[in-house]
Design an enzyme around this catalytic site. Structure first.
Site, PDB file in Angstrom:
ATOM      1  N   LYS A 156      -8.731  52.924  24.799  1.00  0.00           N
ATOM      2  CA  LYS A 156      -9.484  53.136  23.555  1.00  0.00           C
ATOM      3  C   LYS A 156      -9.210  52.042  22.523  1.00  0.00           C
ATOM      4  O   LYS A 156     -10.121  51.526  21.901  1.00  0.00           O
ATOM      5  CB  LYS A 156      -9.137  54.526  22.980  1.00  0.00           C
ATOM      6  N   VAL A 157      -7.943  51.691  22.339  1.00  0.00           N
ATOM      7  CA  VAL A 157      -7.627  50.652  21.349  1.00  0.00           C
ATOM      8  C   VAL A 157      -7.808  49.259  21.946  1.00  0.00           C
ATOM      9  O   VAL A 157      -8.455  48.384  21.353  1.00  0.00           O
ATOM     10  CB  VAL A 157      -6.168  50.795  20.825  1.00  0.00           C
ATOM     11  N   GLY A 158      -7.248  49.044  23.145  1.00  0.00           N
ATOM     12  CA  GLY A 158      -7.225  47.718  23.762  1.00  0.00           C
ATOM     13  C   GLY A 158      -8.611  47.118  23.914  1.00  0.00           C
ATOM     14  O   GLY A 158      -8.824  45.945  23.593  1.00  0.00           O
ATOM     15  N   HIS A 159      -9.587  47.913  24.356  1.00  0.00           N
ATOM     16  CA  HIS A 159     -10.906  47.302  24.595  1.00  0.00           C
ATOM     17  C   HIS A 159     -11.574  46.909  23.288  1.00  0.00           C
ATOM     18  O   HIS A 159     -12.300  45.919  23.214  1.00  0.00           O
ATOM     19  CB  HIS A 159     -11.792  48.189  25.492  1.00  0.00           C
ATOM     20  N   LYS A 195       5.081  65.383  14.056  1.00  0.00           N
ATOM     21  CA  LYS A 195       4.427  65.168  15.343  1.00  0.00           C
ATOM     22  C   LYS A 195       4.500  66.476  16.122  1.00  0.00           C
ATOM     23  O   LYS A 195       5.407  67.284  15.918  1.00  0.00           O
ATOM     24  CB  LYS A 195       5.184  64.080  16.115  1.00  0.00           C
ATOM     25  N   VAL A 224      -6.463  48.186  28.382  1.00  0.00           N
ATOM     26  CA  VAL A 224      -7.742  48.061  27.658  1.00  0.00           C
ATOM     27  C   VAL A 224      -8.423  49.424  27.579  1.00  0.00           C
ATOM     28  O   VAL A 224      -9.573  49.603  27.947  1.00  0.00           O
ATOM     29  CB  VAL A 224      -8.667  46.974  28.271  1.00  0.00           C
TER      30      VAL A 224
HETATM   31  P1  NAD Z   1      -5.572  54.912  26.164  1.00  0.00           P
HETATM   32  O1  NAD Z   1      -4.928  55.912  27.048  1.00  0.00           O
HETATM   33  O2  NAD Z   1      -6.994  55.062  25.801  1.00  0.00           O
HETATM   34  O3  NAD Z   1      -5.407  53.431  26.791  1.00  0.00           O
HETATM   35  C1  NAD Z   1      -4.239  52.989  27.396  1.00  0.00           C
HETATM   36  C2  NAD Z   1      -4.639  52.095  28.560  1.00  0.00           C
HETATM   37  O4  NAD Z   1      -3.452  51.511  29.109  1.00  0.00           O
HETATM   38  C3  NAD Z   1      -5.341  52.853  29.695  1.00  0.00           C
HETATM   39  O5  NAD Z   1      -6.531  52.192  30.043  1.00  0.00           O
HETATM   40  C4  NAD Z   1      -4.310  52.810  30.828  1.00  0.00           C
HETATM   41  O6  NAD Z   1      -4.903  52.761  32.100  1.00  0.00           O
HETATM   42  C5  NAD Z   1      -3.570  51.542  30.516  1.00  0.00           C
HETATM   43  N1  NAD Z   1      -2.219  51.467  31.084  1.00  0.00           N
HETATM   44  C6  NAD Z   1      -1.315  52.459  31.252  1.00  0.00           C
HETATM   45  N2  NAD Z   1      -0.180  51.959  31.794  1.00  0.00           N
HETATM   46  C7  NAD Z   1      -0.376  50.629  31.949  1.00  0.00           C
HETATM   47  C8  NAD Z   1       0.413  49.568  32.446  1.00  0.00           C
HETATM   48  N3  NAD Z   1       1.657  49.778  32.900  1.00  0.00           N
HETATM   49  N4  NAD Z   1      -0.114  48.321  32.474  1.00  0.00           N
HETATM   50  C9  NAD Z   1      -1.376  48.083  32.033  1.00  0.00           C
HETATM   51  N5  NAD Z   1      -2.181  49.061  31.544  1.00  0.00           N
HETATM   52  C10 NAD Z   1      -1.684  50.307  31.502  1.00  0.00           C
HETATM   53  O7  NAD Z   1      -4.640  54.853  24.857  1.00  0.00           O
HETATM   54  P2  NAD Z   1      -5.008  54.231  23.451  1.00  0.00           P
HETATM   55  O8  NAD Z   1      -5.482  55.308  22.544  1.00  0.00           O
HETATM   56  O9  NAD Z   1      -5.789  52.990  23.643  1.00  0.00           O
HETATM   57  O10 NAD Z   1      -3.524  53.857  22.921  1.00  0.00           O
HETATM   58  C11 NAD Z   1      -2.840  52.738  23.444  1.00  0.00           C
HETATM   59  C12 NAD Z   1      -1.453  52.699  22.821  1.00  0.00           C
HETATM   60  O11 NAD Z   1      -1.559  52.575  21.408  1.00  0.00           O
HETATM   61  C13 NAD Z   1      -0.601  53.960  23.069  1.00  0.00           C
HETATM   62  O12 NAD Z   1       0.740  53.580  23.202  1.00  0.00           O
HETATM   63  C14 NAD Z   1      -0.776  54.752  21.784  1.00  0.00           C
HETATM   64  O13 NAD Z   1       0.346  55.599  21.521  1.00  0.00           O
HETATM   65  C15 NAD Z   1      -0.855  53.640  20.764  1.00  0.00           C
HETATM   66  N6  NAD Z   1      -1.596  54.014  19.565  1.00  0.00           N
HETATM   67  C16 NAD Z   1      -2.889  54.430  19.653  1.00  0.00           C
HETATM   68  C17 NAD Z   1      -3.573  54.791  18.503  1.00  0.00           C
HETATM   69  C18 NAD Z   1      -5.023  55.220  18.551  1.00  0.00           C
HETATM   70  O14 NAD Z   1      -5.670  55.273  17.494  1.00  0.00           O
HETATM   71  N7  NAD Z   1      -5.566  55.508  19.717  1.00  0.00           N
HETATM   72  C19 NAD Z   1      -2.924  54.729  17.241  1.00  0.00           C
HETATM   73  C20 NAD Z   1      -1.612  54.270  17.185  1.00  0.00           C
HETATM   74  C21 NAD Z   1      -0.937  53.928  18.360  1.00  0.00           C
END
Ligand code: NAD
Length: 371
Positions: free
Chosen positions: A192-195, A89, A190
């Site tokens: 990148k992943v959540g939505h 990392k 919600v």
């Molecule tokens: P992102 O930044 O696009 O989305 C995260 C969302 O969470 C944002 O909309 C943010 O406003 C919201 N958020 C932050 N704090 C919050 C809280 N206290 N309560 C509610 N919402 C909150 O990130 P992502 O890429 O969607 O990744 C989400 C998680 O998944 C991260 O922990 C990341 O490390 C993990 N992850 C992501 C990937 C990937 O492919 N993007 C892969 C493995 C793990």
């Protein structure tokens, strides 16, 4: 520019020890204000693969702790996903909104290049495909560049699909069917992943409740699903009546002694890395009858996608591997039951066996992504 204080870094107590890592490298470039660290935990299974986190750490000790912890996690995640990659990392210290420049990213690429393929970088929190495109100008050991630049693009699509498979497997284990029809799933975050997970869940017939600290991501989801339930914050979500599954998809470390007693869900399965404030939280969840799915098992879709870009280059094969997260999750749950241990411990045992069974560090094995 503030420079690294090596003496302070070496004497600071770290939750994760550098002793078990193969290599930890610090880099500073006064011209671009770049200050970065790369930790290579293990190359036993192949070159270390893991994203670059760009984050405003409070101090260098915090950054070092994070890169050590995250690189170790990548060794376990890559092993568990059956990838020919070890764990590594990178962290770039600073606020990406303030200091991210092309000069800084190309300097970072030059830095990663000096490792000659022992470490391959990709997107993570604070870095996206456009940043990888810039890094790739000075570094061939990159993944998740944009498709116009020969990369595979945003890994979140695969991550969301993998989390869905984890949720379906947990449902099967708990309720005897992987169907999510009429199950209520709470999604915290919600982005990148959540939505994308929300879209999958609706397709599966689930009821979805969401929250996010930002208004824009919520607005985007509501545009597609006007009747979705939105609650004010994570505190309200974890206590939502009738929630079957809780999917943390924001930041890590949110499940702790205060949150566990309030959780209404039967299953916790989400994308966020390092969801448990400390490993003991899984026992607290289990004592309340809540099934926790180890995050690094179910969120491996993104790294499977990155590995595919470097090794097999057919998107269909990556998707098939991501779908296998369903089987991997069931294997872990069965082993946990058979050995009377928690799923987290079962997953760690399997990953550690896979790493130990490899031949040992692979000195240099640069990927062959054509440029
Ligand atoms: P992102 O930044 O696009 O989305 C995260 C969302 O969470 C944002 O909309 C943010 O406003 C919201 N958020 C932050 N704090 C919050 C809280 N206290 N309560 C509610 N919402 C909150 O990130 P992502 O890429 O969607 O990744 C989400 C998680 O998944 C991260 O922990 C990341 O490390 C993990 N992850 C992501 C990937 C990937 O492919 N993007 C892969 C493995 C793990």
């Amino acid at each position: 520019m503030r420079t690294f204080d090596l003496k302070a870094l070496l004497s600071a107590p770290h939750t994760y020890s550098a002793d078990e890592h193969e290599q930890v490298v610090l880099f500073q470039d006064p011209c671009s204000d770049l200050r970065a660290m790369v930790a290579i935990h293990s190359t036993a299974l192949g070159p270390a693969l893991g994203g670059t986190r760009f984050y405003p750490y409070a101090d260098d000790e915090q950054a070092l702790t994070d890169v050590l912890r995250l690189s170790r996690g990548m060794s376990y995640k890559n092993a568990m996903a059956g990838l020919p990659f070890g764990g590594g990392k990178a962290v770039i210290i600073g606020d990406p909104g303030r200091i991210k420049t092309e000069e800084l990213l190309t300097a970072f690429g030059t830095f990663v290049s000096t490792l000659e393929g022992r470490y391959v970088t990709a997107c993570d929190v604070g870095t996206g495909t456009a940043d990888m495109d810039v890094i790739a100008r000075t570094c061939r050991w990159t993944a998740t560049c944009s498709s116009v630049n020969g990369g595979g693009g945003d890994p979140s699509i695969h991550t969301a699909l993998g989390v869905l498979q984890g949720i379906r497997a947990a449902a099967f284990h708990r309720w005897g069917t992987p169907s999510l029809q009429d199950r209520t799933v709470g999604v915290a975050g919600v982005g990148k992943v959540g939505h994308r997970l929300v879209e999958h869940l609706f397709r599966e017939g689930a009821r979805v409740v969401i929250t996010d600290v930002q208004a824009e991501p919520v607005r985007r989801v509501m545009e597609k699903f006007p009747r979705i339930t939105v609650v004010e914050d994570t505190e309200a979500l974890i206590q939502h009546k009738g929630m079957d599954i809780y999917a943390p998809c924001a930041l890590g470390g949110t499940l702790d002694e205060a949150v566990v007693p309030l959780l209404t869900a039967d299953i916790v399965c989400g994308a966020a890395n390092n969801q448990l404030a400390h490993p003991g939280v899984e026992r607290l969840l289990a004592d309340r009858g809540i099934l926790y799915l180890p995050d690094y098992v179910v969120n491996a879709g993104g790294v499977i996608h990155a590995a595919g870009e470097l090794r097999w280059a057919t998107p269909g094969r990556s998707m098939a591997k991501v779908e296998k997260i369903f089987d991997t999750t069931l294997t872990i749950l069965k082993r946990a039951e058979a050995e009377n241990i928690l799923p987290g411990a079962a997953a760690d045992r399997i990953a550690e066996q896979l790493i130990a069974s490899a031949e040992g560090p692979q000195p240099k094995a640069g990927p062959s992504r054509p440029r």
